[in-house]
Design a protein around this motif. Structure first.
Motif, PDB file in Angstrom:
ATOM      1  N   ASP A  45       0.819  -1.220   0.000  1.00 45.10           N
ATOM      2  CA  ASP A  45       0.000   0.000   0.000  1.00 45.10           C
ATOM      3  C   ASP A  45       0.851   1.268   0.000  1.00 45.10           C
ATOM      4  O   ASP A  45       0.429   2.301  -0.513  1.00 45.10           O
ATOM      5  N   SER A  46       2.050   1.178   0.576  1.00 49.22           N
ATOM      6  CA  SER A  46       2.923   2.358   0.623  1.00 49.22           C
ATOM      7  C   SER A  46       3.779   2.498  -0.637  1.00 49.22           C
ATOM      8  O   SER A  46       4.591   3.410  -0.733  1.00 49.22           O
ATOM      9  N   GLY A  47       3.605   1.564  -1.579  1.00 54.72           N
ATOM     10  CA  GLY A  47       4.328   1.676  -2.845  1.00 54.72           C
ATOM     11  C   GLY A  47       5.632   0.915  -2.918  1.00 54.72           C
ATOM     12  O   GLY A  47       6.401   1.087  -3.875  1.00 54.72           O
ATOM     13  N   GLU A  48       5.901   0.077  -1.934  1.00 54.24           N
ATOM     14  CA  GLU A  48       7.124  -0.743  -1.963  1.00 54.24           C
ATOM     15  C   GLU A  48       7.136  -1.586  -3.238  1.00 54.24           C
ATOM     16  O   GLU A  48       6.096  -2.059  -3.692  1.00 54.24           O
ATOM     17  N   ASP A  49       8.310  -1.757  -3.798  1.00 44.84           N
ATOM     18  CA  ASP A  49       8.467  -2.571  -5.008  1.00 44.84           C
ATOM     19  C   ASP A  49       7.957  -3.984  -4.743  1.00 44.84           C
ATOM     20  O   ASP A  49       8.360  -4.632  -3.773  1.00 44.84           O
ATOM     21  N   VAL A  50       7.065  -4.449  -5.593  1.00 43.68           N
ATOM     22  CA  VAL A  50       6.448  -5.766  -5.427  1.00 43.68           C
ATOM     23  C   VAL A  50       7.511  -6.865  -5.382  1.00 43.68           C
ATOM     24  O   VAL A  50       7.395  -7.811  -4.611  1.00 43.68           O
ATOM     25  N   ARG A  51       8.561  -6.714  -6.174  1.00 52.92           N
ATOM     26  CA  ARG A  51       9.636  -7.729  -6.169  1.00 52.92           C
ATOM     27  C   ARG A  51      10.315  -7.810  -4.812  1.00 52.92           C
ATOM     28  O   ARG A  51      10.626  -8.900  -4.328  1.00 52.92           O
ATOM     29  N   GLU A  52      10.540  -6.658  -4.186  1.00 56.03           N
ATOM     30  CA  GLU A  52      11.181  -6.639  -2.866  1.00 56.03           C
ATOM     31  C   GLU A  52      10.271  -7.251  -1.802  1.00 56.03           C
ATOM     32  O   GLU A  52      10.741  -7.957  -0.915  1.00 56.03           O
ATOM     33  N   VAL A  53       8.999  -6.974  -1.907  1.00 55.66           N
ATOM     34  CA  VAL A  53       8.052  -7.564  -0.954  1.00 55.66           C
ATOM     35  C   VAL A  53       8.029  -9.075  -1.127  1.00 55.66           C
ATOM     36  O   VAL A  53       8.075  -9.821  -0.146  1.00 55.66           O
ATOM     37  N   TRP A  54       8.004  -9.543  -2.379  1.00 54.61           N
ATOM     38  CA  TRP A  54       8.015 -10.986  -2.608  1.00 54.61           C
ATOM     39  C   TRP A  54       9.282 -11.611  -2.060  1.00 54.61           C
ATOM     40  O   TRP A  54       9.248 -12.674  -1.452  1.00 54.61           O
ATOM     41  N   ARG A  55      10.419 -10.971  -2.266  1.00 56.00           N
ATOM     42  CA  ARG A  55      11.682 -11.524  -1.736  1.00 56.00           C
ATOM     43  C   ARG A  55      11.624 -11.662  -0.216  1.00 56.00           C
ATOM     44  O   ARG A  55      12.114 -12.648   0.342  1.00 56.00           O
ATOM     45  N   ALA A  56      11.027 -10.692   0.447  1.00 54.79           N
ATOM     46  CA  ALA A  56      10.885 -10.756   1.902  1.00 54.79           C
ATOM     47  C   ALA A  56       9.962 -11.905   2.310  1.00 54.79           C
ATOM     48  O   ALA A  56      10.258 -12.644   3.255  1.00 54.79           O
ATOM     49  N   VAL A  57       8.863 -12.061   1.592  1.00 54.92           N
ATOM     50  CA  VAL A  57       7.926 -13.159   1.869  1.00 54.92           C
ATOM     51  C   VAL A  57       8.617 -14.492   1.622  1.00 54.92           C
ATOM     52  O   VAL A  57       8.541 -15.410   2.443  1.00 54.92           O
ATOM     53  N   TRP A  58       9.282 -14.605   0.490  1.00 51.33           N
ATOM     54  CA  TRP A  58       9.989 -15.838   0.113  1.00 51.33           C
ATOM     55  C   TRP A  58      10.970 -16.247   1.210  1.00 51.33           C
ATOM     56  O   TRP A  58      10.999 -17.405   1.631  1.00 51.33           O
ATOM     57  N   ALA A  59      11.747 -15.290   1.692  1.00 53.64           N
ATOM     58  CA  ALA A  59      12.730 -15.588   2.742  1.00 53.64           C
ATOM     59  C   ALA A  59      12.041 -15.948   4.059  1.00 53.64           C
ATOM     60  O   ALA A  59      12.440 -16.911   4.731  1.00 53.64           O
ATOM     61  N   GLU A  60      11.024 -15.206   4.427  1.00 51.47           N
ATOM     62  CA  GLU A  60      10.307 -15.453   5.691  1.00 51.47           C
ATOM     63  C   GLU A  60       9.682 -16.844   5.722  1.00 51.47           C
ATOM     64  O   GLU A  60       9.716 -17.525   6.744  1.00 51.47           O
TER      65      GLU A  60
END
Length: 68
Positions: A45-60
């Motif tokens: 919602d704050s505009g974070e790059d979708v790829r970066e969010v996915w990388r964080a999810v993937w790692a978590e």
């Protein structure tokens, strides 16, 4: 990961990893340190790059390399 991933692909990947019912709940509730102490939803919602969010999810979630 595919460059230029879109929100629809992101949610498809989330649902594949967590199930269609739980993916949105997890995204709304799980705070990730890799996202600056924000949830997935807050980050997107704050505009974070979708790829970066996915990388964080993937790692978590400890997903396999093929899902990166």
């Amino acid at each position: 990961m595919i460059a230029g991933v879109r929100h629809t692909e992101f949610w498809t990947r989330m649902e594949a990893a967590l199930g269609s019912t739980y993916a949105r709940t997890w995204a709304d509730q799980q705070v990730l340190s890799a996202l600056g102490g924000r949830t997935v939803t807050e980050s997107l919602d704050s505009g974070e790059d979708v790829r970066e969010v996915w990388r964080a999810v993937w790692a978590e979630l400890g997903l396999p390399p093929r899902d990166r």
